[in-house]
Write a protein that holds these residues in place. Structure first.
Motif, PDB file in Angstrom:
ATOM      1  N   GLN A   1       0.886  -1.157   0.000  1.00  0.00           N
ATOM      2  CA  GLN A   1       0.000   0.000   0.000  1.00  0.00           C
ATOM      3  C   GLN A   1       0.925   1.209   0.000  1.00  0.00           C
ATOM      4  OE1 GLN A   1      -2.509  -0.516   3.471  1.00  0.00           O
ATOM      5  NE2 GLN A   1      -4.099  -1.446   2.221  1.00  0.00           N
ATOM      6  N   LEU A   2       0.779   2.046  -1.031  1.00  0.00           N
ATOM      7  CA  LEU A   2       1.686   3.168  -1.201  1.00  0.00           C
ATOM      8  C   LEU A   2       1.054   4.467  -0.712  1.00  0.00           C
ATOM      9  CD1 LEU A   2       3.047   2.180  -4.718  1.00  0.00           C
ATOM     10  CD2 LEU A   2       3.986   1.630  -2.463  1.00  0.00           C
ATOM     11  N   ARG A   3       1.902   5.418  -0.396  1.00  0.00           N
ATOM     12  CA  ARG A   3       1.473   6.696   0.152  1.00  0.00           C
ATOM     13  C   ARG A   3       0.479   7.419  -0.770  1.00  0.00           C
ATOM     14  NH1 ARG A   3       2.959   8.079   4.467  1.00  0.00           N
ATOM     15  NH2 ARG A   3       5.001   7.120   4.577  1.00  0.00           N
ATOM     16  N   ASP A   4       0.614   7.234  -2.089  1.00  0.00           N
ATOM     17  CA  ASP A   4      -0.279   7.909  -3.034  1.00  0.00           C
ATOM     18  C   ASP A   4      -1.630   7.201  -3.176  1.00  0.00           C
ATOM     19  OD1 ASP A   4       0.262   5.659  -4.587  1.00  0.00           O
ATOM     20  OD2 ASP A   4       1.318   6.751  -6.156  1.00  0.00           O
TER      21      ASP A   4
ATOM     22  N   PRO B   1       6.612  -8.937 -17.278  1.00  0.00           N
ATOM     23  CA  PRO B   1       6.740  -8.259 -15.986  1.00  0.00           C
ATOM     24  C   PRO B   1       7.521  -6.950 -16.148  1.00  0.00           C
ATOM     25  CG  PRO B   1       7.507 -10.539 -15.877  1.00  0.00           C
ATOM     26  CD  PRO B   1       7.245 -10.233 -17.306  1.00  0.00           C
ATOM     27  N   THR B   2       7.244  -5.995 -15.262  1.00  0.00           N
ATOM     28  CA  THR B   2       7.959  -4.719 -15.315  1.00  0.00           C
ATOM     29  C   THR B   2       8.674  -4.460 -13.997  1.00  0.00           C
ATOM     30  OG1 THR B   2       5.956  -3.548 -14.603  1.00  0.00           O
ATOM     31  CG2 THR B   2       6.376  -3.646 -16.968  1.00  0.00           C
ATOM     32  N   ALA B   3       9.843  -3.851 -14.100  1.00  0.00           N
ATOM     33  CA  ALA B   3      10.626  -3.512 -12.913  1.00  0.00           C
ATOM     34  C   ALA B   3      10.182  -2.149 -12.392  1.00  0.00           C
ATOM     35  CB  ALA B   3      12.105  -3.490 -13.254  1.00  0.00           C
ATOM     36  N   LYS B   4      10.253  -1.993 -11.074  1.00  0.00           N
ATOM     37  CA  LYS B   4       9.858  -0.735 -10.455  1.00  0.00           C
ATOM     38  C   LYS B   4      10.686  -0.543  -9.187  1.00  0.00           C
ATOM     39  CE  LYS B   4       5.782   1.873  -9.210  1.00  0.00           C
ATOM     40  NZ  LYS B   4       4.376   2.052  -9.460  1.00  0.00           N
ATOM     41  N   ARG B   5      10.949   0.703  -8.866  1.00  0.00           N
ATOM     42  CA  ARG B   5      11.688   1.046  -7.652  1.00  0.00           C
ATOM     43  C   ARG B   5      10.706   1.661  -6.666  1.00  0.00           C
ATOM     44  NH1 ARG B   5      16.148   0.211  -4.533  1.00  0.00           N
ATOM     45  NH2 ARG B   5      16.583   2.067  -3.371  1.00  0.00           N
ATOM     46  N   LEU B   6      10.689   1.140  -5.427  1.00  0.00           N
ATOM     47  CA  LEU B   6       9.848   1.695  -4.375  1.00  0.00           C
ATOM     48  C   LEU B   6      10.745   2.210  -3.251  1.00  0.00           C
ATOM     49  CD1 LEU B   6       7.099  -1.074  -4.067  1.00  0.00           C
ATOM     50  CD2 LEU B   6       6.983   1.053  -5.378  1.00  0.00           C
ATOM     51  N   ALA B   7      10.592   3.478  -2.916  1.00  0.00           N
ATOM     52  CA  ALA B   7      11.320   4.042  -1.773  1.00  0.00           C
ATOM     53  C   ALA B   7      10.561   3.679  -0.497  1.00  0.00           C
ATOM     54  CB  ALA B   7      11.419   5.559  -1.911  1.00  0.00           C
ATOM     55  N   PHE B   8      11.284   3.369   0.570  1.00  0.00           N
ATOM     56  CA  PHE B   8      10.620   3.029   1.831  1.00  0.00           C
ATOM     57  C   PHE B   8       9.680   4.143   2.285  1.00  0.00           C
ATOM     58  CE2 PHE B   8      14.396   0.140   2.608  1.00  0.00           C
ATOM     59  CZ  PHE B   8      13.677  -1.018   2.382  1.00  0.00           C
ATOM     60  N   ALA B   9      10.053   5.396   2.012  1.00  0.00           N
ATOM     61  CA  ALA B   9       9.224   6.542   2.408  1.00  0.00           C
ATOM     62  C   ALA B   9       7.863   6.523   1.714  1.00  0.00           C
ATOM     63  CB  ALA B   9       9.957   7.843   2.101  1.00  0.00           C
TER      64      ALA B   9
ATOM     65  N   ILE C   1       6.161   3.700   1.029  1.00  0.00           N
ATOM     66  CA  ILE C   1       5.423   2.491   1.407  1.00  0.00           C
ATOM     67  C   ILE C   1       4.724   2.715   2.742  1.00  0.00           C
ATOM     68  CG2 ILE C   1       5.584   0.032   1.963  1.00  0.00           C
ATOM     69  CD1 ILE C   1       8.167  -0.006   0.223  1.00  0.00           C
ATOM     70  N   VAL C   2       3.395   2.601   2.733  1.00  0.00           N
ATOM     71  CA  VAL C   2       2.606   2.738   3.959  1.00  0.00           C
ATOM     72  C   VAL C   2       2.523   1.394   4.679  1.00  0.00           C
ATOM     73  CG1 VAL C   2       0.312   3.278   4.890  1.00  0.00           C
ATOM     74  CG2 VAL C   2       1.254   4.639   3.006  1.00  0.00           C
ATOM     75  N   LYS C   3       2.310   0.340   3.885  1.00  0.00           N
ATOM     76  CA  LYS C   3       2.149  -1.001   4.446  1.00  0.00           C
ATOM     77  C   LYS C   3       2.596  -2.016   3.407  1.00  0.00           C
ATOM     78  CE  LYS C   3      -1.378  -3.628   6.939  1.00  0.00           C
ATOM     79  NZ  LYS C   3      -2.785  -3.640   7.361  1.00  0.00           N
ATOM     80  N   ALA C   4       3.192  -3.102   3.882  1.00  0.00           N
ATOM     81  CA  ALA C   4       3.605  -4.181   2.982  1.00  0.00           C
ATOM     82  C   ALA C   4       3.382  -5.510   3.702  1.00  0.00           C
ATOM     83  CB  ALA C   4       5.074  -4.020   2.596  1.00  0.00           C
ATOM     84  N   ARG C   5       2.794  -6.458   2.972  1.00  0.00           N
ATOM     85  CA  ARG C   5       2.502  -7.768   3.559  1.00  0.00           C
ATOM     86  C   ARG C   5       2.841  -8.860   2.548  1.00  0.00           C
ATOM     87  NH1 ARG C   5      -0.177  -9.397   7.891  1.00  0.00           N
ATOM     88  NH2 ARG C   5      -1.069  -7.366   8.275  1.00  0.00           N
TER      89      ARG C   5
END
Length: 172
Positions: free
Chosen positions: A105-108, A136-144, A146-150
């Motif tokens: 779940q991302l901040r946006d 498949p596509t590659a993507k970069r997620l900054a920890f800032a 990310i609201v939640k990850a499971r």
């Protein structure tokens, strides 16, 4: 559980858990009727097998018996691991989830299901599975961001099954 009791228990138990080569992930005290249950969640980079959990459980039980950290009255000690669908809260959780499918779940407000490929101090590189024949596509997620990850449970992972099938063919 009060913050004070939680902090006291963590200070008391964390060195014991660490001495067993494990990380103390979570402490929770619940009241079940008249009894209380102390749940301790442990893990490590290699995982925690039943022998490791039994060893740490005995060590924690002995330490709790010699202190008044749980107060008077009966309680049950339960020691276990985070489980299959663990929530990722700390950097080490993301590292341990490398190659696993995770729901973010991302901040946006966006929700994303992707496989963790690599983790560094700032974030994680993920692969978003292709849909309807797309790659498949590659993507970069900054920890800032990310609201939640499971972690998600996968019953049959196609690329892992393909690799297993190829290995079996080579051996035959």
């Amino acid at each position: 559980m009060s913050t004070t009791q939680s902090e006291r228990l963590r200070e008391l138990l964390e060195p014991l858990v660490s001495s067993q080569g494990l990380d103390l992930e979570e402490i929770e005290v619940d009241s079940v009727g008249r009894k209380r249950v102390l749940r301790v969640v442990v893990d490590s980079d290699e995982g925690a097998d039943l022998d490791a959990i039994a060893d740490v459980s005995r060590a924690l039980s002995a330490k709790l018996d010699e202190t008044d950290a749980m107060g008077q009255g009966e309680y049950t000690l339960e020691v276990g691991t985070p489980g299959a669908e663990r929530e990722l809260r700390e950097h080490r959780h993301y590292v341990r989830a490398t190659d696993r499918l995770v729901k973010f779940q991302l901040r946006d407000g966006e929700e994303l299901v992707a496989r963790i490929l690599a983790v560094d101090d700032e974030g994680t590189d993920v692969e978003v599975p292709g849909v309807k024949g797309r790659k498949p596509t590659a993507k970069r997620l900054a920890f800032a961001d990310i609201v939640k990850a499971r972690v998600q449970v996968e019953f049959s992972r196609k690329d892992k099954q393909d690799k297993q099938d190829m290995k079996e063919e080579e051996e035959a």
